[in-house]
Design a protein around this motif. Structure first.
Motif, PDB file in Angstrom:
ATOM      1  N   ARG A  46       0.832  -1.197   0.000  1.00 26.99           N
ATOM      2  CA  ARG A  46       0.000   0.000   0.000  1.00 26.99           C
ATOM      3  C   ARG A  46       0.877   1.262   0.000  1.00 26.99           C
ATOM      4  O   ARG A  46       0.575   2.248  -0.677  1.00 26.99           O
ATOM      5  CB  ARG A  46      -0.906  -0.035   1.246  1.00 26.99           C
ATOM      6  N   GLY A  47       1.987   1.204   0.740  1.00 21.94           N
ATOM      7  CA  GLY A  47       2.898   2.338   0.789  1.00 21.94           C
ATOM      8  C   GLY A  47       3.511   2.644  -0.565  1.00 21.94           C
ATOM      9  O   GLY A  47       3.729   3.808  -0.903  1.00 21.94           O
ATOM     10  N   ALA A  48       3.789   1.608  -1.365  1.00 17.61           N
ATOM     11  CA  ALA A  48       4.360   1.823  -2.693  1.00 17.61           C
ATOM     12  C   ALA A  48       3.368   2.545  -3.600  1.00 17.61           C
ATOM     13  O   ALA A  48       3.751   3.390  -4.423  1.00 17.61           O
ATOM     14  CB  ALA A  48       4.760   0.495  -3.314  1.00 17.61           C
ATOM     15  N   VAL A  49       2.078   2.237  -3.441  1.00 12.22           N
ATOM     16  CA  VAL A  49       1.054   2.937  -4.218  1.00 12.22           C
ATOM     17  C   VAL A  49       1.015   4.402  -3.825  1.00 12.22           C
ATOM     18  O   VAL A  49       1.051   5.308  -4.678  1.00 12.22           O
ATOM     19  CB  VAL A  49      -0.331   2.288  -4.019  1.00 12.22           C
ATOM     20  N   TYR A  50       0.971   4.661  -2.512  1.00 14.06           N
ATOM     21  CA  TYR A  50       0.859   6.040  -2.034  1.00 14.06           C
ATOM     22  C   TYR A  50       2.146   6.838  -2.251  1.00 14.06           C
ATOM     23  O   TYR A  50       2.106   8.074  -2.276  1.00 14.06           O
ATOM     24  CB  TYR A  50       0.473   6.061  -0.557  1.00 14.06           C
ATOM     25  N   SER A  51       3.264   6.177  -2.439  1.00 12.66           N
ATOM     26  CA  SER A  51       4.499   6.917  -2.717  1.00 12.66           C
ATOM     27  C   SER A  51       4.484   7.496  -4.128  1.00 12.66           C
ATOM     28  O   SER A  51       5.227   8.440  -4.435  1.00 12.66           O
ATOM     29  CB  SER A  51       5.719   6.008  -2.539  1.00 12.66           C
ATOM     30  N   ASN A  52       3.646   6.936  -4.992  1.00  8.07           N
ATOM     31  CA  ASN A  52       3.520   7.429  -6.362  1.00  8.07           C
ATOM     32  C   ASN A  52       2.284   8.300  -6.564  1.00  8.07           C
ATOM     33  O   ASN A  52       2.292   9.213  -7.389  1.00  8.07           O
ATOM     34  CB  ASN A  52       3.463   6.253  -7.344  1.00  8.07           C
ATOM     35  N   PHE A  53       1.227   8.002  -5.803  1.00 10.12           N
ATOM     36  CA  PHE A  53      -0.037   8.731  -5.939  1.00 10.12           C
ATOM     37  C   PHE A  53      -0.583   8.993  -4.544  1.00 10.12           C
ATOM     38  O   PHE A  53      -0.848   8.047  -3.797  1.00 10.12           O
ATOM     39  CB  PHE A  53      -1.040   7.919  -6.758  1.00 10.12           C
ATOM     40  N   PRO A  54      -0.768  10.260  -4.163  1.00  6.70           N
ATOM     41  CA  PRO A  54      -1.115  10.581  -2.777  1.00  6.70           C
ATOM     42  C   PRO A  54      -2.537  10.234  -2.367  1.00  6.70           C
ATOM     43  O   PRO A  54      -2.848  10.273  -1.182  1.00  6.70           O
ATOM     44  CB  PRO A  54      -0.886  12.090  -2.702  1.00  6.70           C
ATOM     45  N   SER A  55      -3.412   9.901  -3.327  1.00  5.88           N
ATOM     46  CA  SER A  55      -4.803   9.609  -2.986  1.00  5.88           C
ATOM     47  C   SER A  55      -5.428   8.762  -4.078  1.00  5.88           C
ATOM     48  O   SER A  55      -4.897   8.661  -5.193  1.00  5.88           O
ATOM     49  CB  SER A  55      -5.609  10.916  -2.824  1.00  5.88           C
ATOM     50  N   LYS A  56      -6.574   8.167  -3.770  1.00  3.91           N
ATOM     51  CA  LYS A  56      -7.302   7.397  -4.777  1.00  3.91           C
ATOM     52  C   LYS A  56      -7.747   8.305  -5.916  1.00  3.91           C
ATOM     53  O   LYS A  56      -7.717   7.915  -7.086  1.00  3.91           O
ATOM     54  CB  LYS A  56      -8.507   6.689  -4.147  1.00  3.91           C
ATOM     55  N   ARG A  57      -8.141   9.530  -5.587  1.00  5.74           N
ATOM     56  CA  ARG A  57      -8.582  10.460  -6.622  1.00  5.74           C
ATOM     57  C   ARG A  57      -7.432  10.810  -7.563  1.00  5.74           C
ATOM     58  O   ARG A  57      -7.608  10.860  -8.779  1.00  5.74           O
ATOM     59  CB  ARG A  57      -9.160  11.727  -5.976  1.00  5.74           C
ATOM     60  N   ALA A  58      -6.239  11.044  -7.009  1.00  4.82           N
ATOM     61  CA  ALA A  58      -5.075  11.333  -7.847  1.00  4.82           C
ATOM     62  C   ALA A  58      -4.745  10.149  -8.743  1.00  4.82           C
ATOM     63  O   ALA A  58      -4.366  10.315  -9.909  1.00  4.82           O
ATOM     64  CB  ALA A  58      -3.876  11.689  -6.972  1.00  4.82           C
ATOM     65  N   LEU A  59      -4.910   8.949  -8.224  1.00  7.12           N
ATOM     66  CA  LEU A  59      -4.640   7.744  -9.003  1.00  7.12           C
ATOM     67  C   LEU A  59      -5.667   7.590 -10.127  1.00  7.12           C
ATOM     68  O   LEU A  59      -5.324   7.249 -11.266  1.00  7.12           O
ATOM     69  CB  LEU A  59      -4.660   6.524  -8.082  1.00  7.12           C
TER      70      LEU A  59
END
Length: 356
Positions: A46-59
């Motif tokens: 989960r941290g690897a996802v958030y290190s690239n995109f700060p939120s679900k909306r940004a993703l």
């Protein structure tokens, strides 16, 4: 064994997250998608996802931007206003979901933002971005009509019709015929909308302040209209506009001197979300324009996303947010006029040249 650099590994991780996110959003939709499941699909934490995109909306926005960056074939160049409207509508309507698409997959195909930006900053930014979209489409359409003929109201009407078709395709799949919508857009060219440019507040805008400041052009940034890198060493007007002040772009365009290069640098207090929203919507629309209009018919306005406030800093605006409006006139390597606050774009554009 090939050892990847840190940048290569980061790019591979980002690509894996985007692919997993696209699958998750296509299967479950934005509201029901979970970051934990996206991480599991990508075989990452989960941290690897958030290190690239700060939120679900940004993703979600990143997935939509990735979709919009794969344009289709270029349309034949159209010489008449009616033909240009028909071509633009045809290109725009390619995003409508196909029969058999799942509801969630159809929303991705539409690049739908329904339920994504339901807060006040998001709604305000969307309204301002839509005004900028109408201006960009109008400037392209104006290349097909006599000089000094405004077509913003026509562009607004076309975008209203096309956006409505998209919402219906989302809410009632199969309703309506895209060919009928294309024909309707073509016939809008014949409407007389009495489109004039005479905002009542313009006479009350304070003149720009005459200066002789050194101009140090920042590094090039991508121009969202042409798709090329934009430099800042030429004479013209640079307007730094927050995501909540994008309507001021037309004030600079209409007041600019003949031959001026007009650049809008978009800034925001939330680059990860509102900045990506601007990138998605403006990039999506201008991608359609590039498929319909020849390069010499594209808007002379340049739009760049100033994520790191490098242009704002060069102009002399130390702090930016969504309400920012500041502008300068550049001539012969100097800033010769400055303006800040409401009306700054108009004030800088109308400022006289530096006497040599």
């Amino acid at each position: 064994m090939v050892r990847l650099t840190r940048a290569q590994q980061q790019e591979r991780t980002r690509a894996a997250v985007l692919a997993a996110a696209r699958a998750e959003f296509a299967e479950r939709g934005y509201a029901d998608a979970k970051v934990d499941r996206i991480a599991e699909r990508a075989e990452l934490t989960r941290g690897a996802v958030y290190s690239n995109f700060p939120s679900k909306r940004a993703l979600y926005l990143a997935v939509l931007i990735d979709s919009a960056e794969h344009p289709g074939a270029k349309e034949a160049s159209s010489s008449s206003l009616a033909a240009a409207l028909s071509s633009f509508a045809r290109v725009w309507l390619e995003r409508l979901p196909l029969t058999g698409d799942t509801p969630a997959g159809g929303k991705l195909q539409l690049r739908s933002l329904a339920g994504v930006f339901d807060d006040e900053p998001g709604r305000t930014a969307l309204a301002q971005i839509t005004r900028l979209e109408a201006l960009l489409l109008a400037l392209a359409l104006e290349s097909r009509v006599p000089r000094h003929t405004r077509r913003v109201r026509l562009a607004e009407l076309v975008l209203t019709l096309l956006t409505g078709a998209g919402h219906l395709a989302d809410a009632a799949p199969g309703f309506g015929d895209p060919f009928d919508v294309t024909q309707a857009c073509r016939h809008l060219a014949g409407l007389d909308l009495a489109d004039t440019w005479d905002p009542p507040h313009l006479p009350y805008i304070a003149p720009a302040r005459a200066v002789r400041d050194a101009w140090e052009p920042p590094a090039e940034l991508p121009d969202q209209i042409s798709g090329h890198q934009a430099g800042f060493d030429a004479d013209g007007v640079i307007a730094v506009l927050g995501a909540g002040r994008l309507e001021a772009a037309e004030e600079a365009v209409r007041a600019a001197h003949p031959g001026d290069r007009v650049t809008v640098a978009v800034v925001t207090g939330d680059p990860a979300e509102l900045g990506r929203l601007v990138l998605l919507r403006v990039g999506d629309l201008t991608g359609c324009l590039r498929r319909v209009f020849a390069p010499d018919a594209l808007p002379f306005l340049r739009v760049v996303l100033d994520d790191h406030a490098t242009i704002a800093s060069a102009v002399g605006v130390p702090d930016v947010d969504d309400a920012t409006e500041a502008a300068v006139r550049v001539q012969a390597g100097k800033i010769v006029a400055r303006a800040t606050g409401r009306g700054a774009a108009h004030a800088a554009a109308t400022a006289g040249p530096l006497s040599r």
